[in-house]
Design a protein around this motif. Structure first.
Motif, PDB file in Angstrom:
ATOM      1  N   SER B  55    -101.431 -83.598   0.626  1.00 41.90           N
ATOM      2  CA  SER B  55    -100.302 -83.669  -0.320  1.00 41.90           C
ATOM      3  C   SER B  55     -99.297 -82.544  -0.070  1.00 41.90           C
ATOM      4  O   SER B  55     -98.534 -82.195  -0.950  1.00 41.90           O
ATOM      5  CB  SER B  55    -100.806 -83.609  -1.759  1.00 41.90           C
ATOM      6  OG  SER B  55    -101.274 -82.310  -2.051  1.00 41.90           O
ATOM      7  N   GLU B  56     -99.313 -81.986   1.144  1.00 45.92           N
ATOM      8  CA  GLU B  56     -98.389 -80.888   1.437  1.00 45.92           C
ATOM      9  C   GLU B  56     -96.933 -81.283   1.201  1.00 45.92           C
ATOM     10  O   GLU B  56     -96.121 -80.436   0.840  1.00 45.92           O
ATOM     11  CB  GLU B  56     -98.548 -80.431   2.896  1.00 45.92           C
ATOM     12  CG  GLU B  56     -99.807 -79.639   3.166  1.00 45.92           C
ATOM     13  CD  GLU B  56    -100.955 -80.504   3.643  1.00 45.92           C
ATOM     14  OE1 GLU B  56    -100.925 -81.730   3.388  1.00 45.92           O
ATOM     15  OE2 GLU B  56    -101.883 -79.961   4.270  1.00 45.92           O
ATOM     16  N   TYR B  57     -96.623 -82.551   1.407  1.00 47.36           N
ATOM     17  CA  TYR B  57     -95.225 -82.981   1.238  1.00 47.36           C
ATOM     18  C   TYR B  57     -94.732 -82.757  -0.190  1.00 47.36           C
ATOM     19  O   TYR B  57     -93.538 -82.678  -0.438  1.00 47.36           O
ATOM     20  CB  TYR B  57     -95.072 -84.466   1.638  1.00 47.36           C
ATOM     21  CG  TYR B  57     -95.693 -85.440   0.667  1.00 47.36           C
ATOM     22  CD1 TYR B  57     -94.899 -86.092  -0.278  1.00 47.36           C
ATOM     23  CD2 TYR B  57     -97.065 -85.703   0.679  1.00 47.36           C
ATOM     24  CE1 TYR B  57     -95.455 -86.980  -1.180  1.00 47.36           C
ATOM     25  CE2 TYR B  57     -97.617 -86.587  -0.215  1.00 47.36           C
ATOM     26  CZ  TYR B  57     -96.822 -87.227  -1.144  1.00 47.36           C
ATOM     27  OH  TYR B  57     -97.370 -88.099  -2.033  1.00 47.36           O
ATOM     28  N   LEU B  76    -100.441 -89.260  -8.899  1.00 45.11           N
ATOM     29  CA  LEU B  76     -99.994 -90.518  -8.306  1.00 45.11           C
ATOM     30  C   LEU B  76    -100.326 -90.560  -6.822  1.00 45.11           C
ATOM     31  O   LEU B  76    -100.677 -91.607  -6.281  1.00 45.11           O
ATOM     32  CB  LEU B  76     -98.492 -90.702  -8.531  1.00 45.11           C
ATOM     33  CG  LEU B  76     -98.093 -90.810 -10.011  1.00 45.11           C
ATOM     34  CD1 LEU B  76     -96.578 -90.862 -10.158  1.00 45.11           C
ATOM     35  CD2 LEU B  76     -98.732 -92.029 -10.664  1.00 45.11           C
ATOM     36  N   PHE B  77    -100.253 -89.391  -6.189  1.00 44.95           N
ATOM     37  CA  PHE B  77    -100.684 -89.291  -4.784  1.00 44.95           C
ATOM     38  C   PHE B  77    -102.157 -89.660  -4.674  1.00 44.95           C
ATOM     39  O   PHE B  77    -102.572 -90.431  -3.793  1.00 44.95           O
ATOM     40  CB  PHE B  77    -100.447 -87.859  -4.284  1.00 44.95           C
ATOM     41  CG  PHE B  77    -101.175 -87.524  -3.013  1.00 44.95           C
ATOM     42  CD1 PHE B  77    -100.737 -87.997  -1.788  1.00 44.95           C
ATOM     43  CD2 PHE B  77    -102.319 -86.729  -3.034  1.00 44.95           C
ATOM     44  CE1 PHE B  77    -101.401 -87.682  -0.611  1.00 44.95           C
ATOM     45  CE2 PHE B  77    -103.002 -86.411  -1.871  1.00 44.95           C
ATOM     46  CZ  PHE B  77    -102.541 -86.900  -0.652  1.00 44.95           C
ATOM     47  N   GLY B  80    -102.574 -93.317  -5.011  1.00 45.51           N
ATOM     48  CA  GLY B  80    -102.170 -93.959  -3.758  1.00 45.51           C
ATOM     49  C   GLY B  80    -103.242 -93.823  -2.694  1.00 45.51           C
ATOM     50  O   GLY B  80    -103.566 -94.786  -1.991  1.00 45.51           O
ATOM     51  N   GLN B  81    -103.828 -92.625  -2.625  1.00 46.46           N
ATOM     52  CA  GLN B  81    -104.870 -92.373  -1.639  1.00 46.46           C
ATOM     53  C   GLN B  81    -106.134 -93.188  -1.937  1.00 46.46           C
ATOM     54  O   GLN B  81    -106.787 -93.683  -1.016  1.00 46.46           O
ATOM     55  CB  GLN B  81    -105.210 -90.874  -1.609  1.00 46.46           C
ATOM     56  CG  GLN B  81    -104.162 -90.029  -0.910  1.00 46.46           C
ATOM     57  CD  GLN B  81    -104.308 -90.075   0.604  1.00 46.46           C
ATOM     58  OE1 GLN B  81    -105.283 -89.597   1.163  1.00 46.46           O
ATOM     59  NE2 GLN B  81    -103.325 -90.665   1.255  1.00 46.46           N
ATOM     60  N   LEU B  84    -105.474 -96.511  -0.834  1.00 51.48           N
ATOM     61  CA  LEU B  84    -105.534 -96.472   0.619  1.00 51.48           C
ATOM     62  C   LEU B  84    -106.978 -96.512   1.092  1.00 51.48           C
ATOM     63  O   LEU B  84    -107.311 -97.239   2.046  1.00 51.48           O
ATOM     64  CB  LEU B  84    -104.842 -95.201   1.141  1.00 51.48           C
ATOM     65  CG  LEU B  84    -104.939 -94.953   2.655  1.00 51.48           C
ATOM     66  CD1 LEU B  84    -104.144 -95.999   3.423  1.00 51.48           C
ATOM     67  CD2 LEU B  84    -104.448 -93.563   3.029  1.00 51.48           C
ATOM     68  N   ILE B 211     -97.808 -94.179  10.804  1.00 48.06           N
ATOM     69  CA  ILE B 211     -97.687 -93.978   9.348  1.00 48.06           C
ATOM     70  C   ILE B 211     -97.538 -92.503   9.022  1.00 48.06           C
ATOM     71  O   ILE B 211     -96.735 -92.095   8.182  1.00 48.06           O
ATOM     72  CB  ILE B 211     -98.913 -94.595   8.627  1.00 48.06           C
ATOM     73  CG1 ILE B 211     -98.751 -96.127   8.612  1.00 48.06           C
ATOM     74  CG2 ILE B 211     -99.028 -94.066   7.212  1.00 48.06           C
ATOM     75  CD1 ILE B 211     -99.869 -96.836   7.899  1.00 48.06           C
ATOM     76  N   SER B 212     -98.329 -91.657   9.734  1.00 48.84           N
ATOM     77  CA  SER B 212     -98.229 -90.216   9.488  1.00 48.84           C
ATOM     78  C   SER B 212     -96.873 -89.693   9.933  1.00 48.84           C
ATOM     79  O   SER B 212     -96.307 -88.793   9.322  1.00 48.84           O
ATOM     80  CB  SER B 212     -99.322 -89.482  10.266  1.00 48.84           C
ATOM     81  OG  SER B 212    -100.588 -89.893   9.829  1.00 48.84           O
ATOM     82  N   VAL B 214     -93.966 -91.341  10.173  1.00 47.44           N
ATOM     83  CA  VAL B 214     -92.879 -91.762   9.288  1.00 47.44           C
ATOM     84  C   VAL B 214     -93.051 -91.059   7.950  1.00 47.44           C
ATOM     85  O   VAL B 214     -94.106 -91.092   7.344  1.00 47.44           O
ATOM     86  CB  VAL B 214     -92.894 -93.293   9.095  1.00 47.44           C
ATOM     87  CG1 VAL B 214     -91.818 -93.702   8.099  1.00 47.44           C
ATOM     88  CG2 VAL B 214     -92.693 -93.993  10.411  1.00 47.44           C
ATOM     89  N   GLN B 215     -91.973 -90.394   7.541  1.00 47.68           N
ATOM     90  CA  GLN B 215     -92.074 -89.682   6.262  1.00 47.68           C
ATOM     91  C   GLN B 215     -91.620 -90.610   5.146  1.00 47.68           C
ATOM     92  O   GLN B 215     -90.446 -90.696   4.813  1.00 47.68           O
ATOM     93  CB  GLN B 215     -91.240 -88.403   6.321  1.00 47.68           C
ATOM     94  CG  GLN B 215     -91.865 -87.399   7.280  1.00 47.68           C
ATOM     95  CD  GLN B 215     -91.000 -86.186   7.483  1.00 47.68           C
ATOM     96  OE1 GLN B 215     -89.842 -86.292   7.865  1.00 47.68           O
ATOM     97  NE2 GLN B 215     -91.566 -85.029   7.209  1.00 47.68           N
ATOM     98  N   PHE B 216     -92.611 -91.298   4.587  1.00 47.58           N
ATOM     99  CA  PHE B 216     -92.291 -92.306   3.571  1.00 47.58           C
ATOM    100  C   PHE B 216     -91.659 -91.712   2.320  1.00 47.58           C
ATOM    101  O   PHE B 216     -90.910 -92.378   1.626  1.00 47.58           O
ATOM    102  CB  PHE B 216     -93.550 -93.090   3.212  1.00 47.58           C
ATOM    103  CG  PHE B 216     -93.914 -94.107   4.248  1.00 47.58           C
ATOM    104  CD1 PHE B 216     -93.329 -95.370   4.209  1.00 47.58           C
ATOM    105  CD2 PHE B 216     -94.808 -93.812   5.262  1.00 47.58           C
ATOM    106  CE1 PHE B 216     -93.634 -96.310   5.171  1.00 47.58           C
ATOM    107  CE2 PHE B 216     -95.122 -94.745   6.229  1.00 47.58           C
ATOM    108  CZ  PHE B 216     -94.539 -96.002   6.188  1.00 47.58           C
ATOM    109  N   GLU B 217     -92.004 -90.409   2.062  1.00 48.10           N
ATOM    110  CA  GLU B 217     -91.421 -89.801   0.849  1.00 48.10           C
ATOM    111  C   GLU B 217     -89.904 -89.696   0.969  1.00 48.10           C
ATOM    112  O   GLU B 217     -89.198 -89.613  -0.030  1.00 48.10           O
ATOM    113  CB  GLU B 217     -92.053 -88.433   0.567  1.00 48.10           C
ATOM    114  CG  GLU B 217     -91.716 -87.315   1.562  1.00 48.10           C
ATOM    115  CD  GLU B 217     -92.714 -87.227   2.706  1.00 48.10           C
ATOM    116  OE1 GLU B 217     -93.425 -88.222   2.954  1.00 48.10           O
ATOM    117  OE2 GLU B 217     -92.773 -86.165   3.349  1.00 48.10           O
ATOM    118  N   LEU B 220     -88.735 -93.968   0.844  1.00 48.38           N
ATOM    119  CA  LEU B 220     -88.878 -94.655  -0.440  1.00 48.38           C
ATOM    120  C   LEU B 220     -88.062 -93.994  -1.534  1.00 48.38           C
ATOM    121  O   LEU B 220     -87.960 -92.787  -1.584  1.00 48.38           O
ATOM    122  CB  LEU B 220     -90.356 -94.694  -0.840  1.00 48.38           C
ATOM    123  CG  LEU B 220     -91.221 -95.663  -0.029  1.00 48.38           C
ATOM    124  CD1 LEU B 220     -92.691 -95.463  -0.340  1.00 48.38           C
ATOM    125  CD2 LEU B 220     -90.836 -97.108  -0.323  1.00 48.38           C
TER     126      LEU B 220
END
Lengths: 411, 220
Positions: B55-57, B76-77, B80-81, B84, B211-212, B214-217, B220
């Motif tokens: 969750s560093e992001y 929420l992370f 999501g995990q 996942l 996936i790693s 691409v920075q989805f944060e 989105l």
């Protein structure tokens, strides 16, 4: 097969060790995230460095009243222990021996003067009689001398004049004596009714002690104004100086009472000795508005403010990493990294340290520097369930919440 | 207990189990074990996320949002995990099974049973990475079991680093198990089996690296 397993296991161990070495060595290129769970915002505080000492509340002044046997005979006390007295309140009364003697002396002198005055009256009477006789003889029978006429008349006139002068003198003397009498009467009057004398208080305060055995001081009056007394140890002495602000605290007091350190003795309270520490008495004057609240004799805790910094940026002392030369802190910055910063420390107090340089109030600092794996690397933290609030979820739109879950999913 | 799937026995005693699996007609307990392992996968991903691993992001937001909001995003992370983890469990069981099933005439259940031995390896890796992340800060990209650390020394390309970091000893172990079972089950040429297995996992790694990467944060 066993050989194969052994080779594989050895290879695995070597691989893991090599990885660990590469990742953990200094200046490693591998990213190491820090697991940081506790951080604290740089505070903004007024730091006051205090020195604690024990003290006791005593009256500021003690006023002793003495009694002297020569003054007169002691009659009685007009106050008892614990009474409040004002300036002018009679404390005890006594009758004066001397005054009786004086009075008798005055009376004697007065009566002597009265006798004198009567005597003068008599003399005046005799003289007036003499004068009248002399006047009648001159008119009825005038002695005639040889040459016929005036010589006898002349001598008669001369006598009249001298008698008249005599009367005038006597009257003057009488006036003087009467004035004298009047003076003595005034003096006597002034002593009249005041054969019992009182001793009045010269200060206001409370009667602390009355000595019924009439040993001096017979009355001790303590002032209402309190002060605090105590001692500083030798070590404390270098930190304190006269004029410093002081707070006084005790179980009997609500809140703190402010005061000023007014006196520090140069000489210890007991004779100095090599074997034991010396203690130096001090005095604290309390602020006036607090006089009433404080109970004399109560033991108090004295906090002397030896240093003060206002609006200082502060961090917990534990958050500082002490290097060989400098001290450092780790700031959690807005790029999501742990930033190492050199700081210069100011006042240190109660686990808090003033930051003179390094971080501004509000910046987040890692509380335990030992948790930082590597500077300028990312960090992550455990979910803190206590900090979760339903409200934040309600405030967030469903779409945003879904978005956050999706981001979490793809990580 | 005769023919039941015994996950740990199948994992460590594969020589015995490969034959057993091939010769048995019924493979009971597959669905139950599948469901349990998928749930376990979700749980392990959830635990890892509970500690904030990955969750560093979110950290850069710490200074700009309130603590409550920050913790909410971490929760929420974690959600999501967990999802996942469930998806990962399901994909790792069904996708290879279906893939090999289409290429052979062996029962699907048997392939599923094989995947039940493989998935625990991935979950074990995920679990072991937790203490390494918490104590040494070695998260997935710098995991001591993977090539990610070496990758960071040889290149600055994040995609390559992520790709290398998804290749680990555990993955090798999983491939080995997979290969052993599939070779026995399908009876195909070992080289082809090996190629298929490695090919399949290469696709997985590339996908996870993507996936790693691409920075989805930000998207989105």
């Amino acid at each position: 097969m066993k050989k194969k397993t052994a080779i594989l296991a050895s290879a695995g161990i070597i691989f893991v060790s090599a990885n660990l070495f590469l990742a953990l060595k200094d200046d490693s290129k591998a990213v190491r995230s820090s697991y940081i769970n506790k951080w604290t915002a740089v505070g903004k505080d007024n730091l006051t460095e205090t020195l604690h000492a024990a003290g006791v509340v005593i009256p500021e002044d003690e006023h002793q009243v003495y009694y002297n046997d020569d003054d007169g005979e002691f009659k009685g006390f007009l106050v008892k222990e614990g009474d409040k007295v004002d300036n002018g309140t009679p404390l005890y009364e006594y009758s004066s021996n001397n005054i009786d003697e004086d009075l008798a002396k005055l009376e004697a002198e007065k009566s002597q003067l009265v006798t004198e005055s009567n005597l003068i009256d008599d003399q005046i009477k005799q003289l007036t009689y003499l004068q009248s006789v002399s006047a009648s003889t001159s008119s009825t029978s005038t002695p005639v001398f040889g040459d016929g006429s005036s010589s006898r008349n002349d001598s008669n006139d001369l006598m009249n004049v001298s008698i008249e002068k005599e009367i005038y003198d006597k009257q003057r003397e009488k006036g003087r004596v009467e004035a004298e009498i009047e003076k003595y009467e005034d003096l006597i009057d002034s002593y009249e009714g005041s054969d019992e004398l009182g001793k009045n208080s010269e200060v206001s305060g409370t009667v602390k002690q009355v000595n019924y055995e009439l040993k001096n001081p017979i009355v001790t009056i303590i002032s209402d104004k309190p002060k605090v007394e105590g001692t500083f140890s030798e070590r404390d002495l270098k930190k304190v100086e006269e004029g410093m602000k002081v707070y006084v605290q005790s179980d009997l007091l609500k809140g703190k009472v402010a005061g000023t350190l007014t006196k520090i003795a140069d000489y210890p309270e007991t004779d100095p000795s090599v074997k034991k520490e010396s203690y130096y008495p001090f005095e604290i004057t309390l602020n006036e508005e607090t006089e009433e609240k404080i109970i004399k004799g109560s033991h108090v805790e004295v906090s002397v403010i030896t240093d003060q910094v206002k609006n200082a940026a502060t961090i917990p002392e534990k958050a500082i990493e002490k290097g060989k030369k400098n001290s450092y802190i780790y700031v959690l910055n807005e790029t999501g990294e742990v930033e190492k910063r050199k700081i210069s420390k100011g006042l240190q107090l109660g686990g808090k340290t003033e930051l003179k340089k390094g971080a501004k109030p509000g910046e987040l600092v890692v509380q335990k520097p030992e948790n930082v794996q590597e500077e300028n690397n990312p960090f992550f933290s455990k979910l803190n369930i206590d900090s979760l609030k339903k409200k934040t979820f309600r405030d967030e739109s469903k779409r945003t919440i879904f978005k956050h879950i999706m981001v979490g999913f793809f990580k | 207990m005769n023919n039941r799937i015994e996950v740990l026995r199948g994992l460590f005693n594969y020589n015995y189990y490969t034959y057993k699996l091939r010769d048995s007609e019924h493979v009971p307990g597959v669905w139950k074990n599948t469901a349990l392992l998928i749930l376990l996968s979700g749980l392990i991903f959830g635990i890892s996320a509970y500690f904030g691993i990955g969750s560093e992001y979110l950290s850069k937001k710490l200074t700009s949002i309130s603590r409550e909001e920050y913790e909410m995003q971490k929760l929420l992370f974690m959600a999501g995990q967990t999802v996942l983890g469930l998806v990962f469990g399901a994909v790792m069981i069904f996708l290879p099974s279906l893939f090999f099933w289409t290429l052979s005439d062996v029962e699907l259940k048997k392939f599923l049973a094989v995947q039940l031995f493989v998935l625990p390896i991935f979950l074990l890796e995920k679990l072991i990475e937790i203490p390494f992340a918490l104590s040494l800060g070695l998260t997935q990209v710098s995991s001591p079991f993977a090539l990610g650390t070496i990758g960071q020394y040889i290149t600055d390309n994040n995609f390559i680093i992520y790709f290398l970091s998804s290749i680990s000893i555990f993955k090798g172990w999983a491939i080995f198990i997979e290969y052993k079972y599939l070779k026995m089950l399908t009876g195909k040429n070992p080289k082809i089996v090996m190629l298929l297995v490695i090919g399949l996992y290469l696709i997985f790694w590339l996908f996870s690296a993507l996936i790693s990467f691409v920075q989805f944060e930000k998207i989105l």
